[in-house]
Design a protein around this motif. Structure first.
Motif, short mmCIF file in Angstrom:
data_model
loop_
_atom_site.label_atom_id
_atom_site.label_comp_id
_atom_site.label_asym_id
_atom_site.label_seq_id
_atom_site.Cartn_x
_atom_site.Cartn_y
_atom_site.Cartn_z
N GLY A 1 5.81 19.88 -2.23
CA GLY A 1 4.59 20.24 -1.54
C GLY A 1 3.84 19.05 -1.00
N PRO A 2 2.66 19.28 -0.42
CA PRO A 2 1.91 18.24 0.28
C PRO A 2 1.60 17.00 -0.56
N ALA A 3 1.48 17.12 -1.86
CA ALA A 3 1.14 15.96 -2.69
C ALA A 3 2.36 15.09 -2.98
N ASP A 4 3.54 15.56 -2.63
CA ASP A 4 4.79 14.84 -2.90
C ASP A 4 5.04 13.83 -1.79
N CYS A 5 4.93 12.54 -2.11
CA CYS A 5 5.13 11.49 -1.10
C CYS A 5 6.54 10.91 -1.12
N ARG A 6 7.45 11.58 -1.82
CA ARG A 6 8.82 11.06 -1.83
C ARG A 6 9.40 11.05 -0.42
N LEU A 7 8.97 11.98 0.41
CA LEU A 7 9.43 12.06 1.79
C LEU A 7 8.20 12.24 2.67
N LEU B 1 18.72 14.56 1.05
CA LEU B 1 17.64 13.94 1.80
C LEU B 1 16.61 13.33 0.85
N PHE B 2 16.51 13.84 -0.35
CA PHE B 2 15.49 13.38 -1.30
C PHE B 2 16.01 12.31 -2.26
N CYS B 3 17.27 11.90 -2.11
CA CYS B 3 17.74 10.78 -2.92
C CYS B 3 17.01 9.51 -2.49
N GLU B 4 16.73 8.64 -3.45
CA GLU B 4 16.00 7.42 -3.11
C GLU B 4 16.88 6.52 -2.26
N LYS B 5 16.31 6.03 -1.18
CA LYS B 5 17.03 5.19 -0.24
C LYS B 5 17.13 3.77 -0.79
N LEU B 6 18.29 3.18 -0.65
CA LEU B 6 18.46 1.77 -0.99
C LEU B 6 17.97 0.96 0.20
N LEU C 1 0.82 -1.21 0.00
CA LEU C 1 0.00 0.00 0.00
C LEU C 1 0.86 1.26 0.00
N MET C 2 2.00 1.22 0.65
CA MET C 2 2.89 2.39 0.61
C MET C 2 3.46 2.57 -0.79
N ARG C 3 3.80 1.48 -1.45
CA ARG C 3 4.29 1.59 -2.83
C ARG C 3 3.21 2.18 -3.73
N GLN C 4 1.99 1.71 -3.56
CA GLN C 4 0.88 2.21 -4.39
C GLN C 4 0.62 3.70 -4.15
N ALA C 5 0.90 4.16 -2.92
CA ALA C 5 0.70 5.58 -2.59
C ALA C 5 1.87 6.44 -3.03
N GLY C 6 2.92 5.83 -3.54
CA GLY C 6 4.08 6.59 -3.99
C GLY C 6 5.06 6.96 -2.90
N VAL C 7 4.95 6.32 -1.75
CA VAL C 7 5.87 6.62 -0.64
C VAL C 7 7.24 6.04 -0.97
N GLN C 8 8.25 6.89 -1.00
CA GLN C 8 9.61 6.44 -1.28
C GLN C 8 10.46 6.41 -0.02
N HIS D 1 9.48 -2.00 9.07
CA HIS D 1 8.86 -0.93 8.29
C HIS D 1 9.37 0.45 8.72
N PHE D 2 9.64 0.61 10.01
CA PHE D 2 10.20 1.88 10.47
C PHE D 2 11.53 2.18 9.78
N LEU D 3 12.32 1.15 9.53
CA LEU D 3 13.68 1.36 9.04
C LEU D 3 13.82 1.24 7.52
N MET D 4 12.93 0.52 6.87
CA MET D 4 13.11 0.23 5.44
C MET D 4 13.29 1.48 4.58
N ARG D 5 12.47 2.48 4.82
CA ARG D 5 12.50 3.69 3.98
C ARG D 5 13.03 4.90 4.75
N ALA D 6 13.54 4.70 5.94
CA ALA D 6 13.89 5.83 6.81
C ALA D 6 15.11 6.58 6.29
#
Length: 327
Positions: free
Chosen positions: A161-167, A319-324, A84-91, A226-231
């Motif tokens: 802005g608020p619609a950006d789920c990258r962070l 901070l906005f680079c995609e986390k491995l 569900l986080m992937r579907q929401a675009g959370v990176q 889950h706390f750590l995967m995308r942190a």
């Protein structure tokens, strides 16, 4: 002539595609044995179909709770929030931890006023006096709720802005400091994540977690994953056993490089130096002096944000680079 005959023999008419769901004639398994051959067949088949063993595994709640199915439950506990986080675009996430009992200043003041009134009416009540003493201490540190809320808003406005789920702000989904961070994102119209943990007693997520990103996780271990995967950073406000548990887990993982170290910020130096005497640990040789660089202190929402960004600038990253994600 022979070649032409062979070509003609291979020629055929392509039939139209069959219906993907329905057949023109039923298969034998679609009907029960005739009552003329066995009058009791229909009743026996009905009993078989109604039995627990015949129920599909993913629809059998009793089966799914069996100890031997724990491995499958662990996998599902991981997969549902991840999907569900992937579907929401959370990176990436900024994870906020902190005490459930640290309420907003107005509520803390109201509790003190109520207990003061109770004590005036019952001046010899030792229990009320003790509760008032604790309430006053909570009021004293209730400004951390405000800081967490401000920080949630800063993260919510970051990026595009608020619609950006990258962070995205992530919390444990509960009250107190967690509520404040989710609320800050909510204030600016941004999405945020809440990972409630299943407990023996009924509980509720705080009302500021985004619909579709509010999860109930069964296992503490999966919740920690889950706390750590995308942190991209972990922010610890004053809190109790749960907050300390997460802090020591993260410090150990970073110390051993089981995870790639990320910013770890302890908000409220005066609180944390009383709880965690890291210099004493280093002086006694049970951690190394370099381990003191795994974290730092901050006192304000902007200070937290600026420190995290400075850490990434000094590391040559963003901070906005995609986390491995970790293995």
């Amino acid at each position: 002539m022979n070649d032409k005959r062979r070509d003609k023999g291979r020629a055929c008419v392509v039939p139209p595609p069959v219906d993907p769901a329905k057949r023109k004639s039923p298969l034998p398994s679609q009907s029960i044995k005739s009552q003329f051959d066995d009058p009791d067949a229909a009743a026996r088949v009905a009993a078989l179909v109604a039995s627990d063993s015949y129920r599909e595994a993913d629809k059998d709640s009793t089966f799914l709770q069996d100890d031997l199915v724990r491995g499958a439950r662990l996998g599902l506990d991981y997969m549902k929030p991840d999907l569900l986080m992937r579907q929401a675009g959370v990176q990436n996430t900024l994870v906020v931890f902190g005490g459930t009992r640290i309420v907003e200043p107005a509520e803390a003041q109201r509790r003190v006023a109520e207990l003061n009134q109770l004590l005036e009416n019952n001046p010899d009540d030792v229990e009320i006096a003790a509760r008032l003493k604790v309430a006053k201490r909570i009021l004293k540190i209730s400004h951390y709720y405000t800081i967490a809320r401000e920080f949630g808003a800063i993260v919510g406005r970051a990026g595009d802005g608020p619609a950006d789920c990258r962070l995205t702000v992530m919390t444990g989904g509960g009250p107190g400091i967690m509520e404040a961070a989710n609320r800050g994102a909510f204030d600016v119209g941004a999405k945020s994540i809440g990972l409630n943990i299943t407990l023996p007693h009924e509980q509720f997520p705080n009302p500021y977690v985004s619909p579709g990103l509010c999860f109930s996780v069964r296992y503490f271990g999966i919740r920690k994953l889950h706390f750590l995967m995308r942190a991209r950073a972990l922010v610890f406000f004053p809190g109790g056993f749960g907050t300390l548990d997460e802090l020591f887990d993260v410090l150990t993982l970073a110390q051993t490089r089981k995870i790639i170290p990320v910013p770890i910020v302890l908000v409220g130096e005066s609180f944390w130096r009383r709880i965690l005497d890291s210099e004493a640990l280093a002086a006694n040789g049970v951690i190394d002096p370099e381990d003191l660089d795994l974290f730092w202190y901050a006192e304000s929402a902007q200070g937290i944000w600026d420190g995290i960004n400075e850490w990434y600038q000094r590391s040559g990253s963003s901070l906005f680079c995609e986390k491995l994600q970790a293995n």
